[in-house]
Design a protein around this motif. Structure first.
Motif, PDB file in Angstrom:
ATOM      1  N   VAL A 117       8.009   6.041  15.886  1.00 55.62           N
ATOM      2  CA  VAL A 117       7.875   5.822  14.459  1.00 55.62           C
ATOM      3  C   VAL A 117       8.143   7.147  13.746  1.00 55.62           C
ATOM      4  O   VAL A 117       7.589   8.177  14.128  1.00 55.62           O
ATOM      5  N   LEU A 118       9.003   7.079  12.731  1.00 54.35           N
ATOM      6  CA  LEU A 118       9.275   8.230  11.882  1.00 54.35           C
ATOM      7  C   LEU A 118       8.867   7.867  10.468  1.00 54.35           C
ATOM      8  O   LEU A 118       8.942   6.689  10.077  1.00 54.35           O
ATOM      9  N   GLU A 119       8.448   8.870   9.702  1.00 56.58           N
ATOM     10  CA  GLU A 119       8.005   8.621   8.325  1.00 56.58           C
ATOM     11  C   GLU A 119       8.422   9.782   7.434  1.00 56.58           C
ATOM     12  O   GLU A 119       8.531  10.925   7.881  1.00 56.58           O
ATOM     13  N   LYS A 120       8.645   9.458   6.169  1.00 54.27           N
ATOM     14  CA  LYS A 120       9.020  10.459   5.162  1.00 54.27           C
ATOM     15  C   LYS A 120       8.273  10.173   3.879  1.00 54.27           C
ATOM     16  O   LYS A 120       8.190   9.019   3.449  1.00 54.27           O
ATOM     17  N   ALA A 121       7.746  11.218   3.265  1.00 54.80           N
ATOM     18  CA  ALA A 121       7.151  11.084   1.935  1.00 54.80           C
ATOM     19  C   ALA A 121       8.288  10.976   0.932  1.00 54.80           C
ATOM     20  O   ALA A 121       9.260  11.731   1.002  1.00 54.80           O
TER      21      ALA A 121
ATOM     22  N   ARG B 135       5.999   6.390   0.544  1.00 58.48           N
ATOM     23  CA  ARG B 135       6.478   6.821   1.851  1.00 58.48           C
ATOM     24  C   ARG B 135       7.310   5.718   2.498  1.00 58.48           C
ATOM     25  O   ARG B 135       7.139   4.537   2.194  1.00 58.48           O
ATOM     26  N   MET B 136       8.212   6.159   3.365  1.00 60.76           N
ATOM     27  CA  MET B 136       9.120   5.247   4.062  1.00 60.76           C
ATOM     28  C   MET B 136       8.958   5.504   5.546  1.00 60.76           C
ATOM     29  O   MET B 136       8.882   6.649   5.986  1.00 60.76           O
ATOM     30  N   GLU B 137       8.891   4.406   6.315  1.00 59.76           N
ATOM     31  CA  GLU B 137       8.849   4.554   7.768  1.00 59.76           C
ATOM     32  C   GLU B 137      10.002   3.806   8.392  1.00 59.76           C
ATOM     33  O   GLU B 137      10.636   2.953   7.762  1.00 59.76           O
ATOM     34  N   MET B 138      10.272   4.144   9.636  1.00 57.25           N
ATOM     35  CA  MET B 138      11.292   3.461  10.422  1.00 57.25           C
ATOM     36  C   MET B 138      10.906   3.568  11.881  1.00 57.25           C
ATOM     37  O   MET B 138      10.050   4.391  12.241  1.00 57.25           O
ATOM     38  N   THR B 139      11.533   2.747  12.699  1.00 62.25           N
ATOM     39  CA  THR B 139      11.373   2.857  14.141  1.00 62.25           C
ATOM     40  C   THR B 139      12.751   3.051  14.755  1.00 62.25           C
ATOM     41  O   THR B 139      13.744   2.497  14.267  1.00 62.25           O
ATOM     42  N   VAL B 140      12.798   3.865  15.801  1.00 65.12           N
ATOM     43  CA  VAL B 140      14.041   4.137  16.521  1.00 65.12           C
ATOM     44  C   VAL B 140      13.730   4.044  18.005  1.00 65.12           C
ATOM     45  O   VAL B 140      12.662   4.504  18.453  1.00 65.12           O
ATOM     46  N   ILE B 141      14.632   3.488  18.768  1.00 68.05           N
ATOM     47  CA  ILE B 141      14.445   3.399  20.215  1.00 68.05           C
ATOM     48  C   ILE B 141      14.310   4.812  20.771  1.00 68.05           C
ATOM     49  O   ILE B 141      15.121   5.696  20.478  1.00 68.05           O
ATOM     50  N   VAL B 142      13.272   5.052  21.544  1.00 71.49           N
ATOM     51  CA  VAL B 142      12.901   6.384  22.020  1.00 71.49           C
ATOM     52  C   VAL B 142      14.047   7.092  22.760  1.00 71.49           C
ATOM     53  O   VAL B 142      14.162   8.309  22.693  1.00 71.49           O
ATOM     54  N   GLN B 143      14.901   6.356  23.430  1.00 70.93           N
ATOM     55  CA  GLN B 143      15.993   6.948  24.201  1.00 70.93           C
ATOM     56  C   GLN B 143      17.134   7.477  23.313  1.00 70.93           C
ATOM     57  O   GLN B 143      18.040   8.134  23.801  1.00 70.93           O
ATOM     58  N   ARG B 144      17.083   7.230  22.020  1.00 72.48           N
ATOM     59  CA  ARG B 144      18.189   7.609  21.136  1.00 72.48           C
ATOM     60  C   ARG B 144      17.919   8.968  20.477  1.00 72.48           C
ATOM     61  O   ARG B 144      17.805   9.101  19.277  1.00 72.48           O
ATOM     62  N   ASP B 145      17.842  10.001  21.309  1.00 69.82           N
ATOM     63  CA  ASP B 145      17.494  11.350  20.856  1.00 69.82           C
ATOM     64  C   ASP B 145      18.397  11.853  19.732  1.00 69.82           C
ATOM     65  O   ASP B 145      17.915  12.449  18.770  1.00 69.82           O
ATOM     66  N   GLU B 146      19.688  11.657  19.865  1.00 69.81           N
ATOM     67  CA  GLU B 146      20.632  12.156  18.857  1.00 69.81           C
ATOM     68  C   GLU B 146      20.378  11.512  17.490  1.00 69.81           C
ATOM     69  O   GLU B 146      20.434  12.181  16.456  1.00 69.81           O
ATOM     70  N   LEU B 147      20.063  10.220  17.493  1.00 70.06           N
ATOM     71  CA  LEU B 147      19.777   9.528  16.241  1.00 70.06           C
ATOM     72  C   LEU B 147      18.429   9.981  15.661  1.00 70.06           C
ATOM     73  O   LEU B 147      18.312  10.193  14.449  1.00 70.06           O
TER      74      LEU B 147
ATOM     75  N   GLU C 155       0.808  -1.217   0.000  1.00 73.38           N
ATOM     76  CA  GLU C 155       0.000   0.000   0.000  1.00 73.38           C
ATOM     77  C   GLU C 155       0.845   1.272   0.000  1.00 73.38           C
ATOM     78  O   GLU C 155       0.527   2.264   0.660  1.00 73.38           O
ATOM     79  N   GLY C 156       1.963   1.239  -0.740  1.00 71.28           N
ATOM     80  CA  GLY C 156       2.795   2.426  -0.895  1.00 71.28           C
ATOM     81  C   GLY C 156       3.738   2.712   0.257  1.00 71.28           C
ATOM     82  O   GLY C 156       4.367   3.772   0.299  1.00 71.28           O
ATOM     83  N   LEU C 157       3.876   1.769   1.193  1.00 75.56           N
ATOM     84  CA  LEU C 157       4.729   1.968   2.355  1.00 75.56           C
ATOM     85  C   LEU C 157       5.916   1.014   2.319  1.00 75.56           C
ATOM     86  O   LEU C 157       5.753  -0.180   2.054  1.00 75.56           O
ATOM     87  N   ALA C 158       7.090   1.543   2.583  1.00 75.94           N
ATOM     88  CA  ALA C 158       8.297   0.728   2.750  1.00 75.94           C
ATOM     89  C   ALA C 158       8.874   1.034   4.128  1.00 75.94           C
ATOM     90  O   ALA C 158       8.609   2.081   4.721  1.00 75.94           O
ATOM     91  N   TYR C 159       9.653   0.084   4.636  1.00 75.40           N
ATOM     92  CA  TYR C 159      10.269   0.219   5.958  1.00 75.40           C
ATOM     93  C   TYR C 159      11.778   0.248   5.797  1.00 75.40           C
ATOM     94  O   TYR C 159      12.352  -0.611   5.114  1.00 75.40           O
ATOM     95  N   LEU C 160      12.425   1.217   6.415  1.00 69.83           N
ATOM     96  CA  LEU C 160      13.881   1.325   6.427  1.00 69.83           C
ATOM     97  C   LEU C 160      14.388   0.826   7.765  1.00 69.83           C
ATOM     98  O   LEU C 160      13.928   1.289   8.811  1.00 69.83           O
ATOM     99  N   GLY C 161      15.306  -0.107   7.736  1.00 69.64           N
ATOM    100  CA  GLY C 161      15.849  -0.639   8.973  1.00 69.64           C
ATOM    101  C   GLY C 161      17.311  -1.001   8.830  1.00 69.64           C
ATOM    102  O   GLY C 161      17.876  -1.003   7.738  1.00 69.64           O
ATOM    103  N   MET C 162      17.917  -1.290   9.952  1.00 72.64           N
ATOM    104  CA  MET C 162      19.282  -1.808  10.026  1.00 72.64           C
ATOM    105  C   MET C 162      20.292  -0.926   9.290  1.00 72.64           C
ATOM    106  O   MET C 162      21.245  -1.421   8.711  1.00 72.64           O
ATOM    107  N   LEU C 163      20.076   0.386   9.309  1.00 73.98           N
ATOM    108  CA  LEU C 163      21.067   1.277   8.717  1.00 73.98           C
ATOM    109  C   LEU C 163      22.349   1.133   9.516  1.00 73.98           C
ATOM    110  O   LEU C 163      22.373   1.365  10.724  1.00 73.98           O
ATOM    111  N   THR C 164      23.395   0.707   8.838  1.00 72.92           N
ATOM    112  CA  THR C 164      24.645   0.361   9.497  1.00 72.92           C
ATOM    113  C   THR C 164      25.812   0.977   8.749  1.00 72.92           C
ATOM    114  O   THR C 164      25.923   0.819   7.532  1.00 72.92           O
TER     115      THR C 164
END
Length: 176
Positions: free
Chosen positions: A170-174, A121-133, A82-91
């Protein structure tokens, strides 16, 4: 970083890919970089079986970054439909962080999501405590959605929490 090549991972890459991801996120080697989770989680970031499953799945692609004969980074893209992709494991290998490779991997991931999966659109999840990231991703155009998801604290495949209050934002970008 002009001499970096990008390609899609194959099953033969798994033995080199797993330690790259682990050492960028967890353990003392990760502390060299700024994006680690070493203070939040113990145990492996991902195992070889999970990487192999992702590579074998047509709805997922792991993009590798190589320089010379070495693997220096990766990013994982999943078609969610449905037009959504997930970005993960950026290393990015810990000693090479803050040199622009992360931005280039995101660009590759977003292009793949649009071109291969038809994502808008692309979404990702980041651990809430990782403010700098989280701030870094926001500078790349990702916006907090206001959604939080629980951290799978009882599933050791995701790591062993060092604190009890872990959760994901959860973060998202068009995608243009």
């Amino acid at each position: 970083m002009d001499d970096v090549r990008f390609r899609h991972a194959t099953l033969t890459d798994v033995p080199n890919l797993q330690p790259l991801v682990h050492h960028a996120y967890r353990g003392d080697q990760a502390r060299v970089g700024w994006t680690h989770e070493a203070d939040l989680l113990d145990a492996a970031r991902i195992d070889e079986a999970a990487l192999a499953d992702s590579i074998a799945d047509e709805g997922q692609v792991i993009i590798l970054a190589e320089r010379g004969d070495g693997l220096i980074g990766c990013v994982h893209v999943t078609d969610k439909g449905e037009g959504l992709a997930y970005l993960g494991m950026l290393t990015v290998a810990a000693p090479l962080q803050a040199q622009g490779l992360g931005r280039r991997l995101i660009d590759e991931a977003e292009a793949l999501a649009r071109d291969r999966f038809g994502a808008s659109r692309m979404e990702m999840t980041v651990i809430v405590q990782r403010d700098e990231l989280i701030d870094w991703y926001q500078r790349r155009g990702y916006r907090l959605t206001g959604e939080r998801r629980p951290f799978p604290a009882t599933d050791p495949r995701f790591g062993i929490p060092r604190r009890s209050d872990l959760a994901f934002v959860v973060l998202e970008k068009a995608l243009a």
